[in-house]
Design a protein around this motif. Structure first.
Motif, PDB file in Angstrom:
ATOM      1  N   ALA A  16     -74.976  97.158  68.275  1.00  0.00           N
ATOM      2  CA  ALA A  16     -73.436  96.826  67.424  1.00  0.00           C
ATOM      3  C   ALA A  16     -72.881  96.396  67.872  1.00  0.00           C
ATOM      4  CB  ALA A  16     -72.474  98.483  67.878  1.00  0.00           C
ATOM      5  N   PHE A  17     -71.897  96.002  66.781  1.00  0.00           N
ATOM      6  CA  PHE A  17     -71.337  94.684  66.682  1.00  0.00           C
ATOM      7  C   PHE A  17     -69.491  95.002  66.250  1.00  0.00           C
ATOM      8  CE2 PHE A  17     -73.167  94.614  62.558  1.00  0.00           C
ATOM      9  CZ  PHE A  17     -71.747  94.653  61.963  1.00  0.00           C
ATOM     10  N   GLU A  18     -68.999  94.070  66.462  1.00  0.00           N
ATOM     11  CA  GLU A  18     -67.651  94.067  65.665  1.00  0.00           C
ATOM     12  C   GLU A  18     -67.319  93.712  64.498  1.00  0.00           C
ATOM     13  OE1 GLU A  18     -64.673  92.524  68.778  1.00  0.00           O
ATOM     14  OE2 GLU A  18     -64.558  94.310  69.763  1.00  0.00           O
ATOM     15  N   CYS A  19     -66.570  94.591  63.545  1.00  0.00           N
ATOM     16  CA  CYS A  19     -66.451  93.477  62.565  1.00  0.00           C
ATOM     17  C   CYS A  19     -65.103  93.351  61.438  1.00  0.00           C
ATOM     18  CB  CYS A  19     -67.270  94.936  60.979  1.00  0.00           C
ATOM     19  SG  CYS A  19     -67.377  94.012  59.795  1.00  0.00           S
ATOM     20  N   ARG A  20     -64.619  92.802  61.392  1.00  0.00           N
ATOM     21  CA  ARG A  20     -63.299  93.263  60.389  1.00  0.00           C
ATOM     22  C   ARG A  20     -63.432  92.416  59.135  1.00  0.00           C
ATOM     23  NH1 ARG A  20     -59.694  91.989  64.925  1.00  0.00           N
ATOM     24  NH2 ARG A  20     -60.591  91.209  66.726  1.00  0.00           N
TER      25      ARG A  20
ATOM     26  N   PRO B 184     -63.288  87.041  57.479  1.00  0.00           N
ATOM     27  CA  PRO B 184     -62.483  88.382  56.672  1.00  0.00           C
ATOM     28  C   PRO B 184     -60.867  88.768  56.350  1.00  0.00           C
ATOM     29  CG  PRO B 184     -63.615  88.427  58.834  1.00  0.00           C
ATOM     30  CD  PRO B 184     -63.430  86.957  58.452  1.00  0.00           C
ATOM     31  N   GLY B 185     -61.205  89.694  55.855  1.00  0.00           N
ATOM     32  CA  GLY B 185     -59.820  90.072  55.325  1.00  0.00           C
ATOM     33  C   GLY B 185     -59.166  90.728  56.331  1.00  0.00           C
ATOM     34  N   GLY B 186     -59.611  91.865  57.407  1.00  0.00           N
ATOM     35  CA  GLY B 186     -59.515  93.165  57.856  1.00  0.00           C
ATOM     36  C   GLY B 186     -58.136  92.329  59.304  1.00  0.00           C
ATOM     37  N   HIS B 187     -57.828  93.299  60.197  1.00  0.00           N
ATOM     38  CA  HIS B 187     -57.612  92.530  60.967  1.00  0.00           C
ATOM     39  C   HIS B 187     -57.905  93.409  61.957  1.00  0.00           C
ATOM     40  CE1 HIS B 187     -54.216  90.313  58.863  1.00  0.00           C
ATOM     41  NE2 HIS B 187     -54.231  91.219  58.040  1.00  0.00           N
TER      42      HIS B 187
ATOM     43  N   ASP C  25     -63.894  93.080  50.920  1.00  0.00           N
ATOM     44  CA  ASP C  25     -63.935  91.604  51.336  1.00  0.00           C
ATOM     45  C   ASP C  25     -65.850  92.693  50.959  1.00  0.00           C
ATOM     46  OD1 ASP C  25     -62.469  89.978  52.531  1.00  0.00           O
ATOM     47  OD2 ASP C  25     -62.693  91.134  54.662  1.00  0.00           O
ATOM     48  N   LEU C  26     -65.713  93.774  50.893  1.00  0.00           N
ATOM     49  CA  LEU C  26     -67.282  94.473  51.010  1.00  0.00           C
ATOM     50  C   LEU C  26     -67.400  95.070  49.181  1.00  0.00           C
ATOM     51  CD1 LEU C  26     -68.087  96.601  54.038  1.00  0.00           C
ATOM     52  CD2 LEU C  26     -68.473  93.738  53.523  1.00  0.00           C
TER      53      LEU C  26
END
Length: 301
Positions: free
Chosen positions: A100-104, A124-127, A109-110
């Protein structure tokens, strides 16, 4: 000597987003019948991990409806809102293993990939970060007791899916896998709308070293307009004061012999009388029309 097989343990796990409707009844009755016919246990779990979608009082009303329809459960009711530590432990194991991994990445973006995550974008545009499972480029399949063989190309059809949302809430796929394993569920009986979630759950089970239960996906219940019942105006709540018409219709919807279910005594006693006639091999795979759709009492089976 080989250890004896585990005793059958099934479950019904509604989300408290509103009252139970006919499609909910089909899922509840189907899972109850399958468990009781096997001499096993039928557990209840309230899937309340998404507070923004939860309707006030819905869980209490859902449980009262099950009682009114004679669907008695075993053991204590599990509530997902109390299960955070178990989910956190599973997530920590996946992160430590690199699964598993962190994703912003944000939804925007998707968009170019059709909403599927196959790798984080450069900026990435997330915070806040979500946590996703790293999905391999493999085809994973299983044999469903009603729907037959079902396969899914995970990287193409699903992508790296969310385990913990960016807002900190737990995702369904992780929660259901951990809960089923901790409850010792041997057979999952549920609606066919969750068929395409099963390969993801099997992948998670393998990554976490958990057993994979048997699966049986019941035919999807449609409204008269052909839409899934829960998305239709026909998804009216069940009538706790008169359970007989819907209960008999659900029995027929599951392909069972109509004459085996008779209205006498309480719903619980009627189900106990009908139970010896239940035959899982009669359950249809194809969707059917809901009881009461367009003021029609047929079941479309």
């Amino acid at each position: 000597m080989n250890p004896p097989p585990p005793r059958y343990r099934g479950r019904f796990a509604p989300s408290p987003t509103g009252p139970l409707h006919f499609g909910s009844l089909v899922a509840a009755l189907g899972s109850w019948l399958h468990a009781r016919a096997a001499g096993g246990q039928w557990l209840l779990r309230v899937e309340d991990i998404d507070p923004p979608r939860e309707a006030r009082g819905a869980a209490v009303r859902q449980l009262a409806t099950l009682v009114a329809f004679g669907l008695e459960h075993d053991g204590e009711i599990v509530r997902q809102r109390d299960r955070g530590p178990a989910y956190a432990a599973a997530l920590a194991k996946l992160l430590a293993a690199g699964d598993a991994f962190e994703c912003r990445c944000s939804r925007t973006d998707l968009v170019p990939s059709g909403g599927l995550h196959r790798g984080c974008v450069a900026r990435p545009g997330g915070h806040a970060a979500a946590v996703r499972l790293r999905v391999p480029d493999v085809t994973l399949g299983f044999d469903d007791a009603v729907q037959g063989r079902f396969e899914q190309q995970l990287a193409r059809d699903v992508g790296d899916f969310v385990l913990r949302r960016a807002d900190g809430l737990w995702a369904y796929q992780l929660a259901v896998v951990v809960d089923d394993a901790d409850a010792g569920i041997t057979t999952v009986v549920r609606g066919a709308d969750l068929l395409d979630s099963t390969p993801r759950q099997i992948l998670l089970q393998r990554r976490l070293g958990l057993p994979t239960p048997a699966y049986l996906h019941l035919p999807l219940v449609l409204a008269g307009d052909g839409r899934k019942l829960s998305k239709s105006l026909h998804s009216l709540p069940l009538d706790d004061t008169d359970p007989w018409p819907a209960l008999a219709a659900a029995w027929r919807f599951l392909g069972q012999e109509p004459s085996a279910f008779t209205r006498a005594g309480s719903p619980a006693k009627a189900l106990a009388r009908a139970l010896p006639a239940f035959d899982a091999r009669r359950i249809p795979a194809v969707p059917g029309i809901a009881f009461g759709a367009d003021q029609d009492t047929t079941t479309g089976t």
